[in-house]
Write a protein that holds these residues in place. Structure first.
Motif, mmCIF file in Angstrom:
data_model
loop_
_atom_site.group_PDB
_atom_site.id
_atom_site.type_symbol
_atom_site.label_atom_id
_atom_site.label_comp_id
_atom_site.label_asym_id
_atom_site.label_seq_id
_atom_site.Cartn_x
_atom_site.Cartn_y
_atom_site.Cartn_z
ATOM 1 N N VAL A 1 0.935 -1.196 0.054
ATOM 2 C CA VAL A 1 -0.018 0.126 0.126
ATOM 3 C C VAL A 1 0.771 1.250 0.117
ATOM 4 C CG1 VAL A 1 -1.808 1.321 1.493
ATOM 5 C CG2 VAL A 1 -1.698 -1.079 1.347
ATOM 6 N N VAL A 2 0.551 2.350 -0.883
ATOM 7 C CA VAL A 2 1.393 3.285 -1.023
ATOM 8 C C VAL A 2 0.490 4.649 -0.883
ATOM 9 C CG1 VAL A 2 3.219 4.617 -2.481
ATOM 10 C CG2 VAL A 2 3.165 2.207 -2.434
ATOM 11 N N LYS A 3 0.833 5.496 -0.307
ATOM 12 C CA LYS A 3 0.289 6.943 -0.424
ATOM 13 C C LYS A 3 1.425 7.841 -0.424
ATOM 14 C CE LYS A 3 -2.665 10.233 2.167
ATOM 15 N NZ LYS A 3 -3.282 10.288 3.392
ATOM 16 N N ALA A 4 1.231 8.752 -1.368
ATOM 17 C CA ALA A 4 2.276 9.888 -2.008
ATOM 18 C C ALA A 4 1.732 10.984 -1.873
ATOM 19 C CB ALA A 4 2.814 9.409 -3.134
ATOM 20 N N ASP A 5 2.809 11.966 -1.138
ATOM 21 C CA ASP A 5 2.658 13.504 -1.374
ATOM 22 C C ASP A 5 3.776 13.950 -2.240
ATOM 23 O OD1 ASP A 5 2.291 16.022 -0.941
ATOM 24 O OD2 ASP A 5 2.454 16.311 1.206
#
Length: 101
Positions: free
Chosen positions: A73-77
């Motif tokens: 799972v990846v969340k990027a800013d």
């Protein structure tokens, strides 16, 4: 950019734990030299897109070499031109929460 990611094999080891597999990924992140932070749910890493994604890919490839299935799972800013955000964002919130003395 900052990417917060969670990686684990599809199933635990014989002791019912994911810790050994996850620690291998964290070791890769720390060896990258990029700013990073590990919490109970995610590891965050800061750098340029290609740098960050290369580290995440290395984590996946390493885990996949010993486990037939990997969950990621990846969340990027993504904010070009900004650095120091891994700690800077938290610092700004802490300053707002500080009591007025």
């Amino acid at each position: 950019m900052i990417a917060a990611f969670s990686i684990a094999p599809a199933g635990p080891d014989d002791d019912g734990s994911y810790a050994v597999a996850v620690s291998e990924a964290v070791r890769i992140v720390r060896a990258s030299g990029l700013p990073n932070e590990t919490t109970s749910m995610f590891t965050s890493i800061e750098g340029e897109w290609d740098e960050v994604m290369a580290v995440i890919k290395e984590c996946v490839d390493t885990m996949a070499a010993s486990h037939p299935r990997v969950s990621l799972v990846v969340k990027a800013d993504i904010r070009p031109g900004h650095t120091g955000m891994l700690s800077g964002k938290v610092q700004r919130v802490e300053e707002l929460l500080a009591p007025d003395w």
